[in-house]
Design an enzyme around this catalytic site. Sequence first.
Site, mmCIF file in Angstrom:
data_model
loop_
_atom_site.group_PDB
_atom_site.id
_atom_site.type_symbol
_atom_site.label_atom_id
_atom_site.label_comp_id
_atom_site.label_asym_id
_atom_site.label_seq_id
_atom_site.Cartn_x
_atom_site.Cartn_y
_atom_site.Cartn_z
ATOM 1 C CG HIS A 227 -0.217 0.153 2.515
ATOM 2 N ND1 HIS A 227 0.440 -0.891 3.123
ATOM 3 C CD2 HIS A 227 -0.032 1.234 3.321
ATOM 4 C CE1 HIS A 227 0.988 -0.475 4.245
ATOM 5 N NE2 HIS A 227 0.731 0.808 4.385
ATOM 6 C CB SER A 229 2.795 4.779 3.549
ATOM 7 O OG SER A 229 2.731 5.526 4.732
#
Length: 518
Positions: A227, A229
């Site tokens: 993911h 970030s």
Amino acid sequence: MSPQESSVQPSQFLLLVGIPVASALLLAQCLRWHCCQWLPGTCRKPDDPEEPVSPSTPLPEYELPRQCPAPTLPEVAAFYQELHMPTQGQTVTRQMMHKLLVFSAREVDHRGGCLILQDTGISLLIPPGAVTVGRQERVSLVLVWDLTDAPSLSHRQGLVSPVVACGPHGASFLKPCTLTFKHCAQQPSQACAYSSNTSLLDAKDWKPLGQPGTHISRDECRILLSHFSLYTCVLEAPLGQTARKWLQLAMFCSPLVPGQTHLQLRVYFLNNTPCALQWAITNEQPHGGRMRGPCQLFDFTGARADQCLKLKYISEGWENVDDSSSQLVPHLHIWHGKCPFRSFCFRRKAANGNEECSALTNEIIVTMHTFQDGLETKYVEILRFQASEEETWAVPPPVSQPPLCNRLPPELFEQLQMLLEPNSVTGNDWRRLASHLGLCGMKIRFLSCQRSPAAAILELFEEQNGSLQELHYLMTSMERLDCASAIQNYLNRSPRGSPDRLHGGTWENHGLELDEKL
């Protein structure tokens, strides 16, 4: 009233008043000493040893506290909307919400895509199949030049890479995406990737990433992302070992023009990464400063020794305006990647109508030594600076855009590097490939001193804009059928089983946009 009673009253008065006053003074002193332990720098115990004071050099601007008002919800929404707006392949540098950001954004579909920040060594690859068929996702790649967003580090930890954000924060894909950025650690085994699972405007919470999905090579960090970030790379040596990183020393000054009485020279102490140098160039633009000569490498150790910059020679006709001929940079300013600089200001001496003396001041030559405090006898770098009025500074030289060059897929690059690295008795290894690429014996001997000669020669092949078919042909002609087979296997795995074609300086793989290194 008896005389005895009247004689006791003063002593009683002293007891009643003196004891509370003395107790209050003692309590205040105890509180003062207690506060000193929790608020260092506000006060000091009388018996504490005096801390050493470094030479009076003004702290850089990044050390000054900043009081920024809390952003409103509409401001936050506008910030992220602008950050994720497609930039049509361009790299944008902009001050947004008190942060200096370098970013690029685009839309990707099931065919995947690639984002590249020019001249920074940072890229993000979204593979085919990462996005559901029929959907389009906006993604952004951001280089964060706000130094307050970096991790809070101890004296044993050093920052060796930029802070990079992939957006939107928290976005996940069907397949892992690959984030790549440069680092300057001398020992890759001592570097560790960190992530902060927070958005760009929130308080950061940096934690080390685990080994799975993270690969740190000699100068590059590659992370498989589940993911999006924030990410960076931190250097920390095991106990008993010394951590080291490569610095690049860059000198900047404004043009020297006739009649100019003063000239300031600035020396930056930067991480040896492309984005750190770009930060210095961007920082100099408002002041008209330009880099003088190539950067010089410096072997910087984490042994907590400050960096010294000492003026050794000034050409005749010029003098140093500063009180001292040496400057000091605190160790942690460099170790924590704060991009500090130090400057010297020079003044022309009065010519007194002497044409010969006036001609001497048309040019300035400066020599400086830089070293870590206490290590001058072991390692010194010599910096030489030269500027003259004859140089054409008025109009910046035209910037020639280097041609785009193809970058080999990371997994294929590593496989070929592993196959070509071992020296063969017949020379049928990376040296044969270097000969095919036109390198002479002296350059091949120079490459043999590199940490990975095979990686260096493969990077040269990329810079020459070669295609996979050309590399396959070279390996076949070299009778390196193992390398040719590895290339062929990769081509066979491409969509529709057809080999990649070179088109317009990029790998065209039926919709898959692979990385381009500028």
